[in-house]
Design a protein around this motif. Structure first.
Motif, PDB file in Angstrom:
ATOM      1  N   ILE A   3       0.841  -1.202   0.000  1.00  0.00           N
ATOM      2  CA  ILE A   3       0.000   0.000   0.000  1.00  0.00           C
ATOM      3  C   ILE A   3       0.873   1.249   0.000  1.00  0.00           C
ATOM      4  CG2 ILE A   3      -1.657   1.349   1.349  1.00  0.00           C
ATOM      5  CD1 ILE A   3      -2.891  -1.350   2.205  1.00  0.00           C
ATOM      6  N   ARG A   4       1.931   1.237   0.809  1.00  0.00           N
ATOM      7  CA  ARG A   4       2.855   2.371   0.850  1.00  0.00           C
ATOM      8  C   ARG A   4       3.483   2.592  -0.524  1.00  0.00           C
ATOM      9  NH1 ARG A   4       7.441   1.231   4.619  1.00  0.00           N
ATOM     10  NH2 ARG A   4       8.267   0.198   2.794  1.00  0.00           N
ATOM     11  N   LYS A   5       3.863   1.507  -1.178  1.00  0.00           N
ATOM     12  CA  LYS A   5       4.481   1.580  -2.497  1.00  0.00           C
ATOM     13  C   LYS A   5       3.501   2.157  -3.519  1.00  0.00           C
ATOM     14  CE  LYS A   5       7.035  -1.388  -5.654  1.00  0.00           C
ATOM     15  NZ  LYS A   5       7.569  -2.728  -5.847  1.00  0.00           N
ATOM     16  N   ILE A   6       2.251   1.731  -3.473  1.00  0.00           N
ATOM     17  CA  ILE A   6       1.231   2.229  -4.395  1.00  0.00           C
ATOM     18  C   ILE A   6       0.986   3.716  -4.174  1.00  0.00           C
ATOM     19  CG2 ILE A   6      -1.228   2.097  -4.984  1.00  0.00           C
ATOM     20  CD1 ILE A   6      -0.992  -0.964  -4.392  1.00  0.00           C
ATOM     21  N   ILE A   7       0.869   4.119  -2.916  1.00  0.00           N
ATOM     22  CA  ILE A   7       0.630   5.531  -2.588  1.00  0.00           C
ATOM     23  C   ILE A   7       1.814   6.381  -3.024  1.00  0.00           C
ATOM     24  CG2 ILE A   7       0.358   7.186  -0.693  1.00  0.00           C
ATOM     25  CD1 ILE A   7      -1.292   4.960   0.741  1.00  0.00           C
ATOM     26  N   LEU A   8       3.015   5.929  -2.733  1.00  0.00           N
ATOM     27  CA  LEU A   8       4.211   6.682  -3.110  1.00  0.00           C
ATOM     28  C   LEU A   8       4.312   6.802  -4.633  1.00  0.00           C
ATOM     29  CD1 LEU A   8       6.833   8.113  -2.401  1.00  0.00           C
ATOM     30  CD2 LEU A   8       7.952   5.885  -2.363  1.00  0.00           C
ATOM     31  N   SER A   9       4.060   5.711  -5.334  1.00  0.00           N
ATOM     32  CA  SER A   9       4.120   5.739  -6.802  1.00  0.00           C
ATOM     33  C   SER A   9       3.096   6.715  -7.378  1.00  0.00           C
ATOM     34  CB  SER A   9       3.882   4.341  -7.373  1.00  0.00           C
ATOM     35  OG  SER A   9       4.928   3.487  -7.025  1.00  0.00           O
ATOM     36  N   ALA A  10       1.891   6.706  -6.843  1.00  0.00           N
ATOM     37  CA  ALA A  10       0.844   7.611  -7.326  1.00  0.00           C
ATOM     38  C   ALA A  10       1.221   9.068  -7.055  1.00  0.00           C
ATOM     39  CB  ALA A  10      -0.490   7.268  -6.670  1.00  0.00           C
TER      40      ALA A  10
END
Length: 76
Positions: A3-10
Motif C-alpha cells: 500500500i505504501r508503495k502504491i501511494i508513493l508511486s501515485a
C-alpha cells in the motif's frame, strides 16, 4: 508495504517526481544464488557490480529530466 508503495508511486507520478524502484529491479529474494553473489554483498548492501547496475537504472530514469541526450554514464 504494498500500500505504501502504491501511494508513493501515485504521488510521484502526480507530482512528476522520478522514482527508481531498486527493490523491484534487483529483487534479492527472487534472484538465483549466483545473481545474489553478483549484486549483493551481505544481503543488504550491493557489491560494486550491484552499485554499477543501480547507477545505470537511475541514469536511465533520470536522463529525460536532465535535458541531455545520448550521453553515456561514466565508467570508473
Amino acid at each position: 508495504y504494498l500500500i505504501r508503495k502504491i501511494i508513493l508511486s501515485a504521488w510521484c507520478k502526480e507530482n512528476k517526481v522520478p522514482v527508481v524502484d531498486l527493490e523491484s529491479s534487483i529483487p534479492l529474494l527472487s534472484l538465483s544464488e549466483e545473481d545474489r553473489k553478483i549484486f549483493y554483498d551481505d544481503g543488504v548492501h550491493f557489491t560494486p557490480k550491484g552499485y554499477d547496475y543501480c547507477a545505470e537504472l537511475i541514469y536511465d530514469i533520470m536522463q529525460p529530466f536532465l535535458g541531455t541526450k545520448n550521453i553515456s554514464p561514466v565508467t570508473l
